[in-house]
Every structure is written in structure tokens, then in C-alpha cells.
Design a protein around this motif. Structure first.
Motif, PDB file in Angstrom:
ATOM      1  N   PHE A  70       7.103   5.985  12.703  1.00 12.36           N
ATOM      2  CA  PHE A  70       5.726   6.471  12.636  1.00 12.36           C
ATOM      3  C   PHE A  70       5.579   7.713  11.758  1.00 12.36           C
ATOM      4  CE2 PHE A  70       5.122   3.433  16.068  1.00 12.36           C
ATOM      5  CZ  PHE A  70       4.001   2.797  15.572  1.00 12.36           C
ATOM      6  N   ALA A  71       6.662   8.471  11.629  1.00 11.24           N
ATOM      7  CA  ALA A  71       6.606   9.575  10.664  1.00 11.24           C
ATOM      8  C   ALA A  71       6.364   9.009   9.266  1.00 11.24           C
ATOM      9  CB  ALA A  71       7.908  10.381  10.697  1.00 11.24           C
ATOM     10  N   ARG A  72       6.983   7.889   8.991  1.00  9.43           N
ATOM     11  CA  ARG A  72       6.790   7.238   7.697  1.00  9.43           C
ATOM     12  C   ARG A  72       5.354   6.726   7.554  1.00  9.43           C
ATOM     13  NH1 ARG A  72      10.170   4.058   4.346  1.00  9.43           N
ATOM     14  NH2 ARG A  72       8.802   3.197   2.732  1.00  9.43           N
ATOM     15  N   VAL A  73       4.840   6.099   8.608  1.00  7.05           N
ATOM     16  CA  VAL A  73       3.488   5.543   8.550  1.00  7.05           C
ATOM     17  C   VAL A  73       2.440   6.662   8.494  1.00  7.05           C
ATOM     18  CG1 VAL A  73       1.799   4.116   9.771  1.00  7.05           C
ATOM     19  CG2 VAL A  73       4.193   3.440   9.725  1.00  7.05           C
ATOM     20  N   MET A  74       2.771   7.805   9.073  1.00  2.00           N
ATOM     21  CA  MET A  74       1.817   8.922   9.070  1.00  2.00           C
ATOM     22  C   MET A  74       1.926   9.787   7.822  1.00  2.00           C
ATOM     23  SD  MET A  74       1.235  10.108  12.958  1.00  2.00           S
ATOM     24  CE  MET A  74       0.480   8.957  14.124  1.00  2.00           C
ATOM     25  N   ASP A  79       1.477   6.986  -1.023  1.00  2.00           N
ATOM     26  CA  ASP A  79       0.122   6.573  -1.374  1.00  2.00           C
ATOM     27  C   ASP A  79      -0.508   7.531  -2.369  1.00  2.00           C
ATOM     28  OD1 ASP A  79      -0.416   4.384   0.817  1.00  2.00           O
ATOM     29  OD2 ASP A  79       0.574   6.060   1.799  1.00  2.00           O
ATOM     30  N   ALA A  80      -0.277   8.835  -2.162  1.00  3.29           N
ATOM     31  CA  ALA A  80      -0.870   9.823  -3.061  1.00  3.29           C
ATOM     32  C   ALA A  80      -0.258   9.723  -4.455  1.00  3.29           C
ATOM     33  CB  ALA A  80      -0.699  11.233  -2.493  1.00  3.29           C
ATOM     34  N   ASP A  81       1.034   9.401  -4.523  1.00  5.03           N
ATOM     35  CA  ASP A  81       1.655   9.212  -5.845  1.00  5.03           C
ATOM     36  C   ASP A  81       0.870   8.196  -6.673  1.00  5.03           C
ATOM     37  OD1 ASP A  81       3.693  10.947  -5.203  1.00  5.03           O
ATOM     38  OD2 ASP A  81       5.175   9.381  -4.765  1.00  5.03           O
ATOM     39  N   LEU A  82       0.541   7.066  -6.040  1.00  6.90           N
ATOM     40  CA  LEU A  82      -0.160   5.997  -6.758  1.00  6.90           C
ATOM     41  C   LEU A  82      -1.633   6.345  -6.962  1.00  6.90           C
ATOM     42  CD1 LEU A  82       1.425   2.998  -4.818  1.00  6.90           C
ATOM     43  CD2 LEU A  82       1.953   3.726  -7.159  1.00  6.90           C
ATOM     44  N   LEU A  83      -2.243   6.920  -5.934  1.00  9.00           N
ATOM     45  CA  LEU A  83      -3.674   7.239  -6.011  1.00  9.00           C
ATOM     46  C   LEU A  83      -3.974   8.235  -7.129  1.00  9.00           C
ATOM     47  CD1 LEU A  83      -6.435   6.854  -4.475  1.00  9.00           C
ATOM     48  CD2 LEU A  83      -5.911   9.000  -3.318  1.00  9.00           C
ATOM     49  N   ALA A 105      -6.221  -6.212  -0.902  1.00 10.52           N
ATOM     50  CA  ALA A 105      -4.884  -6.672  -0.525  1.00 10.52           C
ATOM     51  C   ALA A 105      -4.593  -6.387   0.944  1.00 10.52           C
ATOM     52  CB  ALA A 105      -3.837  -5.995  -1.406  1.00 10.52           C
ATOM     53  N   GLY A 106      -5.586  -5.887   1.670  1.00 14.49           N
ATOM     54  CA  GLY A 106      -5.411  -5.691   3.109  1.00 14.49           C
ATOM     55  C   GLY A 106      -4.818  -4.352   3.488  1.00 14.49           C
ATOM     56  N   SER A 107      -4.731  -3.426   2.548  1.00 14.56           N
ATOM     57  CA  SER A 107      -4.258  -2.091   2.915  1.00 14.56           C
ATOM     58  C   SER A 107      -5.197  -1.077   2.270  1.00 14.56           C
ATOM     59  CB  SER A 107      -2.827  -1.876   2.442  1.00 14.56           C
ATOM     60  OG  SER A 107      -2.800  -1.750   1.044  1.00 14.56           O
ATOM     61  N   ASP A 108      -5.012   0.144   2.561  1.00 10.83           N
ATOM     62  CA  ASP A 108      -5.813   1.210   1.966  1.00 10.83           C
ATOM     63  C   ASP A 108      -4.928   2.441   1.963  1.00 10.83           C
ATOM     64  OD1 ASP A 108      -7.597   3.667   2.017  1.00 10.83           O
ATOM     65  OD2 ASP A 108      -9.140   2.141   1.788  1.00 10.83           O
ATOM     66  N   PRO A 109      -4.908   3.184   0.839  1.00 14.79           N
ATOM     67  CA  PRO A 109      -3.971   4.312   0.780  1.00 14.79           C
ATOM     68  C   PRO A 109      -4.310   5.440   1.755  1.00 14.79           C
ATOM     69  CG  PRO A 109      -5.392   4.280  -1.170  1.00 14.79           C
ATOM     70  CD  PRO A 109      -5.642   3.002  -0.430  1.00 14.79           C
ATOM     71  N   LEU A 110      -5.582   5.585   2.110  1.00 13.56           N
ATOM     72  CA  LEU A 110      -6.029   6.771   2.844  1.00 13.56           C
ATOM     73  C   LEU A 110      -6.632   6.484   4.215  1.00 13.56           C
ATOM     74  CD1 LEU A 110      -7.952   8.599  -0.054  1.00 13.56           C
ATOM     75  CD2 LEU A 110      -5.551   8.898   0.624  1.00 13.56           C
ATOM     76  N   LEU A 111      -7.101   5.263   4.440  1.00 17.29           N
ATOM     77  CA  LEU A 111      -8.033   5.003   5.532  1.00 17.29           C
ATOM     78  C   LEU A 111      -7.469   5.259   6.924  1.00 17.29           C
ATOM     79  CD1 LEU A 111     -10.970   4.232   5.821  1.00 17.29           C
ATOM     80  CD2 LEU A 111     -10.298   1.839   5.959  1.00 17.29           C
ATOM     81  N   ARG A 112      -6.133   5.261   7.062  1.00 20.25           N
ATOM     82  CA  ARG A 112      -5.614   5.437   8.421  1.00 20.25           C
ATOM     83  C   ARG A 112      -5.922   6.816   8.993  1.00 20.25           C
ATOM     84  NH1 ARG A 112      -1.870   5.317   4.662  1.00 20.25           N
ATOM     85  NH2 ARG A 112       0.048   6.526   4.665  1.00 20.25           N
ATOM     86  N   ILE A 113      -6.364   7.753   8.161  1.00 21.58           N
ATOM     87  CA  ILE A 113      -6.779   9.060   8.693  1.00 21.58           C
ATOM     88  C   ILE A 113      -7.926   8.897   9.698  1.00 21.58           C
ATOM     89  CG2 ILE A 113      -8.418   9.550   6.800  1.00 21.58           C
ATOM     90  CD1 ILE A 113      -6.317  12.150   8.694  1.00 21.58           C
ATOM     91  N   GLY A 160     -15.172   6.951   2.309  1.00 17.83           N
ATOM     92  CA  GLY A 160     -16.385   6.206   2.639  1.00 17.83           C
ATOM     93  C   GLY A 160     -16.399   4.824   2.016  1.00 17.83           C
ATOM     94  N   LEU A 161     -15.896   4.731   0.797  1.00 15.57           N
ATOM     95  CA  LEU A 161     -15.792   3.432   0.135  1.00 15.57           C
ATOM     96  C   LEU A 161     -14.864   2.515   0.936  1.00 15.57           C
ATOM     97  CD1 LEU A 161     -16.623   2.003  -2.602  1.00 15.57           C
ATOM     98  CD2 LEU A 161     -14.416   2.796  -3.497  1.00 15.57           C
ATOM     99  N   GLY A 162     -13.754   3.060   1.386  1.00 20.52           N
ATOM    100  CA  GLY A 162     -12.800   2.282   2.185  1.00 20.52           C
ATOM    101  C   GLY A 162     -13.395   1.848   3.511  1.00 20.52           C
ATOM    102  N   VAL A 163     -14.144   2.737   4.164  1.00 20.34           N
ATOM    103  CA  VAL A 163     -14.790   2.382   5.438  1.00 20.34           C
ATOM    104  C   VAL A 163     -15.807   1.264   5.213  1.00 20.34           C
ATOM    105  CG1 VAL A 163     -16.324   3.183   7.275  1.00 20.34           C
ATOM    106  CG2 VAL A 163     -14.467   4.658   6.477  1.00 20.34           C
TER     107      VAL A 163
END
Lengths: 196, 196
Positions: A70-74, A79-83, A105-113, A160-163
Motif C-alpha cells: 500500500f505504500a507503493r499504491v499510495m 504517475d507524476a513522472d509521466l504526468l 484504460a481504466g486507471s488515473d494517475p491522480l484520482l485515488r486522492i 475534476g476531469l478525472g471525476v
């Protein structure tokens, strides 16, 4: 035409390596999915393994214990490297495109916040990571006054776009052409990055 | 100056009525808080009552059963009335200000949509309400091409502002002056409502 046979592409991974990477990605996806629906404390390694379609010992082999998974998932580091991988003048377009392509593609770099409230103390870790790994890093790229506030606005517009795409599931945004979406939404993001 | 005594202000509620309204508001706040942290199925009326500091029978008296309480919490009708209460030319500023003022008061008119993934089938109800009560209603206010997509962009930008303020807790956005925030963020929202 040369008759000399070319060696395998140096960056093409061997099948075993590729399988391992695909499995790791599936485990991370499963962990993210569960973290969007359950409090951190209620999630078990077994549940992550089941959702990823692998055994719990394989999760341990790749990621260690639950805390290290979970440290990895958190973390938002990768994500920021690519963003943020674009010159500042084109960063608005790049970030909007990256969020939309990731969403499709079913993921989002930021949305888990947005699921921070679910996780109590771990939510604070998520927030702290988000600040240092995403917002502060973007702030450091900006010039001119109020760079920190402008970075928060730009990141907010992306969230907001991701939401709207991934959670509210807006019917228009999900059927529109990608280039058209980028053309229309990116100027608002770029206006925070490089105000005229 | 007239010596005629004025009657009580006609819109000032009597104390009992005001207490009832305050209690109802506390119950709704408690239900919203729990819906941001627990799956709909896991929340009991008793938990809502405890958090609101009232008895469970009082919750039943005001809102009926759990289903009718959560139907109320999952509706955006009243929120949209306030959010959209401005002429179109000033709507961007009004909506940004309304989101920020609501956030500072510990609520947000729209943000509970982000917890839809927690609630399974009830999440679909939340999404459907959000679409018809917020996005479609805004769409109907707009003129020109692609009104539906522009409404989704504008609502997305507001959602992102709410996430950055209330969930990610951006340090800059939470300490800046309200008027300054409105001046800076509203043009991006307005650009979707009335593109030049």
C-alpha cells in the motif's frame, strides 16, 4: 536492403519478465480498486490477491507485506513522472491527454486522492504524498507569482476531469473524440500554468 | 421616524422551528459524512443518529426510514437550486464562490458524487441524480454547440476545486482570500459556459 539479421530489440522484455510485469500491474490495479471502496484497515492481502487472480504468496513475493504494497499504491511518484513529462508550454495539453488516456484504460494517475477520507491516518499519508510528489513538483516548474496556488488550480482542474470521466461518468465526455477534448479543456489548465 | 412597532420579521423562524431545522441539518451532515467513508449497506440509522447527537427515533420522525433519509442525501436538487442561482454571464463566478463558501462551512454542494464507487447500486442512483439534477440542468441553461460537453467540463472544474480544497486540502487554496480565488478560478469555468 541488408541481409544481416537484426538482434532482438534491446528494450523488448523476455516473456517471463513481461509476465511478471503484467502480474505486478494487475496486483497494483486490484489494490487501487479496493482502496476506492474499502477503508485501508479492512483490506487484506488475500483480497488483493483474489481480485488480481493470483496467490497471496505471489503478492508477498513481488511487494512484501501489506504495508509495503500500500505504500507503493499510495505513492504518486511514478504517475507524476509521466504526468509532468512535457515542456511547460505544452504541459496543459499533455496532462489533459494523459489523464483522459489513462481514464480510458481504466486507471488515473491522480484520482485515488479522492478516497483519502476512507483511510483515516493512511489518508493523511496519501495527502502528504500528493502534495510533495504532485503539487509541489508542479509548483517548482512554474515561474511568476503565486506558483503554488496556480499549481493547485491546475491539478484541481485535472482531478475534476478525472471525476467527471471516471466517477460521475459524464455521457458527453466519455463519447467525445480525444483530440477534441484536449483542444477544449487544455486551455483552462494551461491558463493556470502560464497566465498571459 | 415612525413610532409604530414593527411585527416580527415574517421569514424569521420561531425558535422551535429553527431548532428543528438545525437538527435536520445536523442529521443530513452526519449522513453525508458517513457516506463519504462507508458503503451505503454498512451504514445504520443508529450510526447516523449517534453522529448527529440525536436519538434514532428523532431521525425516523424527520426523515422516515433509512431509504428515505439516503434518498434525500443522494439528491442534488436543493444544492443545484443554490449553485445555479445566477445569470449565465455571472454563473462561473457564482458557482466558484458557492463551492468555496460551502467548503469553508464544511459542506460541498456536489462533492459527494466522488464516493459513488463505495455504494454499488446506490452509486448508480447517485450518478443518475447528478446527471439529471446538475449537469442536464446546467446544459439546459447554455446556448451554442456542444452544450452538454461544456456543462460537463464546467461541473468537472467545480468538482476539482472541491477535491483540491476539501479532500487533498491544498495549503495555498485553503489560505488564500476568497475574492482572489474567485477572480482567478472563475474565468476557466466561465470559458466553458459562454465560450468567446
Amino acid at each position: 536492403m541488408s541481409a544481416v539479421s537484426t538482434p532482438p530489440h534491446p528494450t523488448a522484455p523476455a516473456p517471463a519478465r513481461r509476465d511478471a510485469e503484467a502480474t505486478k500491474a494487475a496486483i497494483l490495479r486490484a489494490a487501487r480498486h479496493l482502496l476506492a471502496r474499502h477503508a485501508h484497515a479492512d483490506i487484506t492481502l488475500k483480497a488483493v490477491a483474489e481480485r488480481a487472480g493470483v496467490s497471496a504468496p505471489l503478492v508477498v513475493k513481488y511487494f512484501g507485506n501489506k504495508d509495503s504494497l500500500f505504500a507503493r499504491v499510495m505513492s504518486f511518484e511514478t504517475d507524476a513522472d509521466l504526468l509532468l513529462d512535457a515542456p511547460l508550454d505544452d504541459l496543459g495539453r499533455h496532462m489533459v491527454r494523459h489523464v483522459l488516456v489513462s481514464q480510458a484504460a481504466g486507471s488515473d494517475p491522480l484520482l485515488r486522492i479522492v478516497f483519502a477520507p476512507l483511510h483515516r491516518e493512511e489518508g493523511d499519508t496519501l495527502r502528504a504524498n500528493f502534495r510533495t510528489q504532485v503539487t509541489d513538483r508542479l509548483t517548482a516548474r512554474l515561474t511568476g507569482p503565486d506558483a503554488g496556488l496556480r499549481a493547485e488550480f491546475a491539478v484541481g482542474a485535472l482531478l475534476g476531469l478525472g471525476v467527471m470521466y471516471g466517477i460521475a461518468r459524464g455521457t458527453e465526455i466519455r463519447t467525445a473524440d480525444l483530440d477534441d477534448l484536449v483542444d477544449r479543456y487544455a486551455p483552462a489548465v494551461q491558463s493556470h500554468l502560464t497566465p498571459s
